[in-house]
Design a protein around this motif. Sequence first.
Motif, PDB file in Angstrom:
ATOM      1  N   GLY A 462       0.827  -1.199   0.000  1.00  0.00           N
ATOM      2  CA  GLY A 462       0.000   0.000   0.000  1.00  0.00           C
ATOM      3  C   GLY A 462       0.858   1.242   0.000  1.00  0.00           C
ATOM      4  O   GLY A 462       2.092   1.171   0.072  1.00  0.00           O
ATOM      5  N   PHE A 463       0.202   2.413  -0.093  1.00  0.00           N
ATOM      6  CA  PHE A 463       0.979   3.655  -0.125  1.00  0.00           C
ATOM      7  C   PHE A 463       0.193   4.779   0.530  1.00  0.00           C
ATOM      8  O   PHE A 463      -1.025   4.708   0.732  1.00  0.00           O
ATOM      9  N   LYS A 464       0.925   5.830   0.856  1.00  0.00           N
ATOM     10  CA  LYS A 464       0.357   7.046   1.422  1.00  0.00           C
ATOM     11  C   LYS A 464       1.107   8.232   0.831  1.00  0.00           C
ATOM     12  O   LYS A 464       2.335   8.198   0.682  1.00  0.00           O
ATOM     13  N   THR A 465       0.388   9.290   0.473  1.00  0.00           N
ATOM     14  CA  THR A 465       1.038  10.488  -0.037  1.00  0.00           C
ATOM     15  C   THR A 465       0.329  11.718   0.504  1.00  0.00           C
ATOM     16  O   THR A 465      -0.874  11.683   0.796  1.00  0.00           O
ATOM     17  N   GLU A 466       1.085  12.787   0.659  1.00  0.00           N
ATOM     18  CA  GLU A 466       0.544  14.009   1.262  1.00  0.00           C
ATOM     19  C   GLU A 466       1.277  15.218   0.709  1.00  0.00           C
ATOM     20  O   GLU A 466       2.484  15.160   0.439  1.00  0.00           O
ATOM     21  N   LEU A 467       0.547  16.332   0.533  1.00  0.00           N
ATOM     22  CA  LEU A 467       1.137  17.578   0.057  1.00  0.00           C
ATOM     23  C   LEU A 467       0.566  18.727   0.882  1.00  0.00           C
ATOM     24  O   LEU A 467      -0.646  18.807   1.104  1.00  0.00           O
ATOM     25  N   ASN A 468       1.461  19.608   1.350  1.00  0.00           N
ATOM     26  CA  ASN A 468       1.060  20.728   2.189  1.00  0.00           C
ATOM     27  C   ASN A 468       1.741  22.003   1.728  1.00  0.00           C
ATOM     28  O   ASN A 468       2.915  21.985   1.321  1.00  0.00           O
ATOM     29  N   ALA A 479      -2.457  27.447   6.004  1.00  0.00           N
ATOM     30  CA  ALA A 479      -1.915  26.210   5.444  1.00  0.00           C
ATOM     31  C   ALA A 479      -3.021  25.477   4.705  1.00  0.00           C
ATOM     32  O   ALA A 479      -4.200  25.511   5.089  1.00  0.00           O
ATOM     33  N   LEU A 480      -2.636  24.790   3.628  1.00  0.00           N
ATOM     34  CA  LEU A 480      -3.528  23.949   2.830  1.00  0.00           C
ATOM     35  C   LEU A 480      -2.885  22.577   2.724  1.00  0.00           C
ATOM     36  O   LEU A 480      -1.672  22.466   2.554  1.00  0.00           O
ATOM     37  N   SER A 481      -3.694  21.516   2.811  1.00  0.00           N
ATOM     38  CA  SER A 481      -3.113  20.175   2.751  1.00  0.00           C
ATOM     39  C   SER A 481      -4.072  19.197   2.083  1.00  0.00           C
ATOM     40  O   SER A 481      -5.290  19.362   2.144  1.00  0.00           O
ATOM     41  N   GLY A 482      -3.479  18.173   1.477  1.00  0.00           N
ATOM     42  CA  GLY A 482      -4.227  17.068   0.896  1.00  0.00           C
ATOM     43  C   GLY A 482      -3.503  15.765   1.175  1.00  0.00           C
ATOM     44  O   GLY A 482      -2.268  15.727   1.213  1.00  0.00           O
ATOM     45  N   LYS A 483      -4.283  14.688   1.382  1.00  0.00           N
ATOM     46  CA  LYS A 483      -3.686  13.413   1.776  1.00  0.00           C
ATOM     47  C   LYS A 483      -4.466  12.269   1.136  1.00  0.00           C
ATOM     48  O   LYS A 483      -5.697  12.344   0.995  1.00  0.00           O
ATOM     49  N   TYR A 484      -3.731  11.195   0.766  1.00  0.00           N
ATOM     50  CA  TYR A 484      -4.386   9.975   0.277  1.00  0.00           C
ATOM     51  C   TYR A 484      -3.663   8.771   0.894  1.00  0.00           C
ATOM     52  O   TYR A 484      -2.432   8.680   0.818  1.00  0.00           O
ATOM     53  N   ILE A 485      -4.434   7.858   1.507  1.00  0.00           N
ATOM     54  CA  ILE A 485      -3.888   6.635   2.085  1.00  0.00           C
ATOM     55  C   ILE A 485      -4.665   5.455   1.527  1.00  0.00           C
ATOM     56  O   ILE A 485      -5.893   5.419   1.608  1.00  0.00           O
ATOM     57  N   SER A 486      -3.941   4.513   0.933  1.00  0.00           N
ATOM     58  CA  SER A 486      -4.607   3.356   0.321  1.00  0.00           C
ATOM     59  C   SER A 486      -5.049   2.354   1.389  1.00  0.00           C
ATOM     60  O   SER A 486      -4.629   2.423   2.550  1.00  0.00           O
ATOM     61  N   LYS A 487      -5.890   1.407   0.970  1.00  0.00           N
ATOM     62  CA  LYS A 487      -6.480   0.439   1.890  1.00  0.00           C
ATOM     63  C   LYS A 487      -5.425  -0.419   2.579  1.00  0.00           C
ATOM     64  O   LYS A 487      -5.509  -0.692   3.775  1.00  0.00           O
ATOM     65  N   ASN A 488      -4.405  -0.859   1.841  1.00  0.00           N
ATOM     66  CA  ASN A 488      -3.435  -1.818   2.375  1.00  0.00           C
ATOM     67  C   ASN A 488      -2.149  -1.172   2.875  1.00  0.00           C
ATOM     68  O   ASN A 488      -1.146  -1.869   3.066  1.00  0.00           O
ATOM     69  N   ILE A 496       3.344   2.784  13.738  1.00  0.00           N
ATOM     70  CA  ILE A 496       1.982   2.646  14.266  1.00  0.00           C
ATOM     71  C   ILE A 496       1.059   3.534  13.451  1.00  0.00           C
ATOM     72  O   ILE A 496       1.359   4.698  13.185  1.00  0.00           O
ATOM     73  N   ILE A 497      -0.048   2.957  12.998  1.00  0.00           N
ATOM     74  CA  ILE A 497      -1.074   3.701  12.270  1.00  0.00           C
ATOM     75  C   ILE A 497      -2.408   3.047  12.559  1.00  0.00           C
ATOM     76  O   ILE A 497      -2.501   1.822  12.678  1.00  0.00           O
ATOM     77  N   PHE A 498      -3.439   3.852  12.697  1.00  0.00           N
ATOM     78  CA  PHE A 498      -4.771   3.331  12.993  1.00  0.00           C
ATOM     79  C   PHE A 498      -5.701   3.425  11.787  1.00  0.00           C
ATOM     80  O   PHE A 498      -6.395   2.476  11.461  1.00  0.00           O
ATOM     81  N   TYR A 499      -5.724   4.577  11.131  1.00  0.00           N
ATOM     82  CA  TYR A 499      -6.693   4.823  10.060  1.00  0.00           C
ATOM     83  C   TYR A 499      -6.024   4.765   8.693  1.00  0.00           C
ATOM     84  O   TYR A 499      -4.986   5.408   8.461  1.00  0.00           O
ATOM     85  N   THR A 500      -6.605   4.001   7.772  1.00  0.00           N
ATOM     86  CA  THR A 500      -6.133   3.941   6.390  1.00  0.00           C
ATOM     87  C   THR A 500      -7.350   3.966   5.458  1.00  0.00           C
ATOM     88  O   THR A 500      -8.491   4.074   5.903  1.00  0.00           O
ATOM     89  N   ASN A 501      -7.080   3.871   4.153  1.00  0.00           N
ATOM     90  CA  ASN A 501      -8.137   3.777   3.136  1.00  0.00           C
ATOM     91  C   ASN A 501      -9.038   5.014   3.120  1.00  0.00           C
ATOM     92  O   ASN A 501     -10.261   4.917   3.134  1.00  0.00           O
ATOM     93  N   TYR A 502      -8.431   6.196   3.096  1.00  0.00           N
ATOM     94  CA  TYR A 502      -9.215   7.422   3.012  1.00  0.00           C
ATOM     95  C   TYR A 502      -8.402   8.515   2.338  1.00  0.00           C
ATOM     96  O   TYR A 502      -7.178   8.406   2.167  1.00  0.00           O
TER      97      TYR A 502
END
Length: 797
Positions: A462-468, A479-488, A496-502
């Motif tokens: 899986g992957f996660k990406t973010e831009l701020n 500040a402005l931000s955007g984030k994408y986290i895949s399901k896996n 440690i991470i709790f929330y994904t897929n959003y």
Amino acid sequence: MSKFHSTALIFLLFFSFHANSQKKVLSAKSTTENITIDGKINEEVWATESVATDFIMFEPDNGRPISSKKKTEIKVLYDNNAIYIAALLYDDEPDKIKKEITNRDVFGVSDNFSVSINGFNDGQQDFRFFVSSAGVQMDCLAIEDNEDFTWDAIWDSKATITDFGWVVEMKIPYAALRFSNAQKQTWGLNFMREIKRYNQKYTWNRVDTKIGAVIPQAGILEGIENIKTPTRLFFIPYTSTYYQQNDLGSDKTLKAGLDIKYGINDSFTLDAILVPDFGQTKFDNAILNLEPFEQKLDENRPFFTEGTDLFNKGGLFYSRRIGGAPSTEPTIDANEEIITYPSTVNLLNAVKISGRTEKGLGIGLLNAVTKKTYATIRDNDTNETRKEVIEPLTNYNVLVLDQRFNQNSSVSFINTNTTRNGGFRDANVSAALFDLKTKPNTYNLYGDFKYSSINTIEDYDGFKTELNFAKTSGKYRYALSGKYISKNYDINDLGIIFYTNYNSIAANGSYRILNPTNKFNTFKVYQELSLETQNTTGKTQEAYSITQIKSTTLKNNYFELFLRINPFNRYDFYEPREVGRYVYIPKSVLGYVAFVSDQNKPFTYELETSITKFDENQRATYLLNGGVKYRFNDKLSIGHGIQYTRKASDRGWVDQNNTGIIFAERNREIVQNDLTGKYAINNKMTLNLTARYYWSYSENHGFLTLQDNGYLVQNNTYSLNKNRNFNSWNFDLSYSWWFAPGSEISILYRNYALESTRNVQKELSTNFKNVFDSNLTNIFSISLRYFIDYNVVKNKF
């Protein structure tokens, strides 16, 4: 745009940078004379003409020159072993200087003086050394907006109160710093003085609070040339003994081990622990955890807290994974039961190497190995037992490459790897980060791309990406931000991470005063809007508006107001404990108020309260926290805090059976009491008391079944007892004596107990009695750590 306007804009940008980059310069003087750190500054070599003076207020009234009555003069010497700092801190009322004696790294109610040193002069990381007017040392590694006081260096200092103010003398060995091997050194340098009774801080080189970065605004230290630094090799052997007793019996344990610190060169250091012992680290705050996630625990083991700023980049490293709970549970038959299941895995050894090259490349390597761990299983038919591996021999690795440039920007690569022996789960996570700032430190563009790969029975990645993007200077910031986290996306083997897929978007803006007004020393208003959407269903996972006001009055009292509005219904994809299912959460409003009294006074108190009201019949959460502290004198203080939370008509998962997923409508209460005490015999020797009592219950008064659409309907057939009543007690009484630099004797008496039952007991006194009637464990331990400098031993022989 016209040529005139283009030229004017370029000039304005240049002038903004140039005007804020005027730096004071101090020259260090070489010495071969032996400097005694006694706070007297009576060696002839101190008669140097290069003096740092003319301090300027940092806060609250930024930019105001220091009064002539509070004149401050600093001088710097150096030899092949260390730099030496002498500070004359004038005060026209020396009898009013605050000087509370505290533990190391605790500021307390004291004046203090500090030096911030950046050996690479790259504007990105400081080594900071503080001395209070009571002679207590504090030190930290500092990056922008973060000071890591878990880092402890070995250095010497002495503070003395005089008839004209107070004096500080410091010796900071090169072993406590990082710098290049250049023949002529140029370091970033700043000094700070805090006058506690006025809550005023002054710096030598002005730090303009309109600019969103502090470290690049340091002055310059020149003059250090042709130094031949000694070998940086230190041994810290330890021995400790433990006596433990509970209802099941007692035992005695003797441990011994060794920490090694080796300076590979002036920039890189190797730290290793062999046969580690963490028996005297702070206890964990156990809670009744009804959430779908594990409890995140603080790290209290020195090896994993000291000098780990590089390894914490990107948020991929959660050190409690190393030596934490086993990663698997044994497979058992219907006629078997687990009779022993270790709660933690033993750490065999750990090594870390970290430092930074002359060109700004930071390199960090961390490796740790944990022991193979077994559970014991009994066959109830034959009474025979067997062992099954629940955690194999495991190797943890972290690699960080962090390139700094332009005094304030960086790009980074991080990799974490967990390799378990045999056919157990392995994991690998990599990340690329960038943090780019304009030269005047007015704007910031930062983000990341992270990729995880898991090797198990079914491999997945899986992957996660973010831009701020943020404006970081002036009264108005945003500040402005955007984030994408895949399901896996999964970093939980070493992170440690709790929330994904959003995916989410957010915006915030703030206004602050930069100088005091006729009512406030500080005042800030903050507004944020955020929306999170679940990737698979497109449903709203989170949506809120936050308004926050923080202020400090002229009398140094602190106020905070906070309002959070969740204007839309949203869905929780984790509480059902089944992939693909979700539960509805109604609209809600949270209001919060906090007050903290002037911490300089002998009696201080704080109070915070909040109410969260849901758009659902009788569902609400109430919180009330308070604390008081009394400082009898500069040596003795005692404090008590109480936290109370009540959740009315709360709804949460309790079970799953062939009829579906079962939720309960329940009332919950949480009460926590904390007692702290300190008696400082002197600035090297203290007695400390820490006690915590925690009680929580969850009482169900109805059951519900989760529907496919996320809503709950009444369940009149489920009747199992899913109530919970939980008590936790911890008590630590410790004595600590730093009898030599880096060397400590500590004595600890500890007792603790846990009690958990399905029978709810609502009388606090009865619960308190029950926890002591349970299996109370008592531990008495003595530990000795001794710091050995290879150069001292070599010279003796």
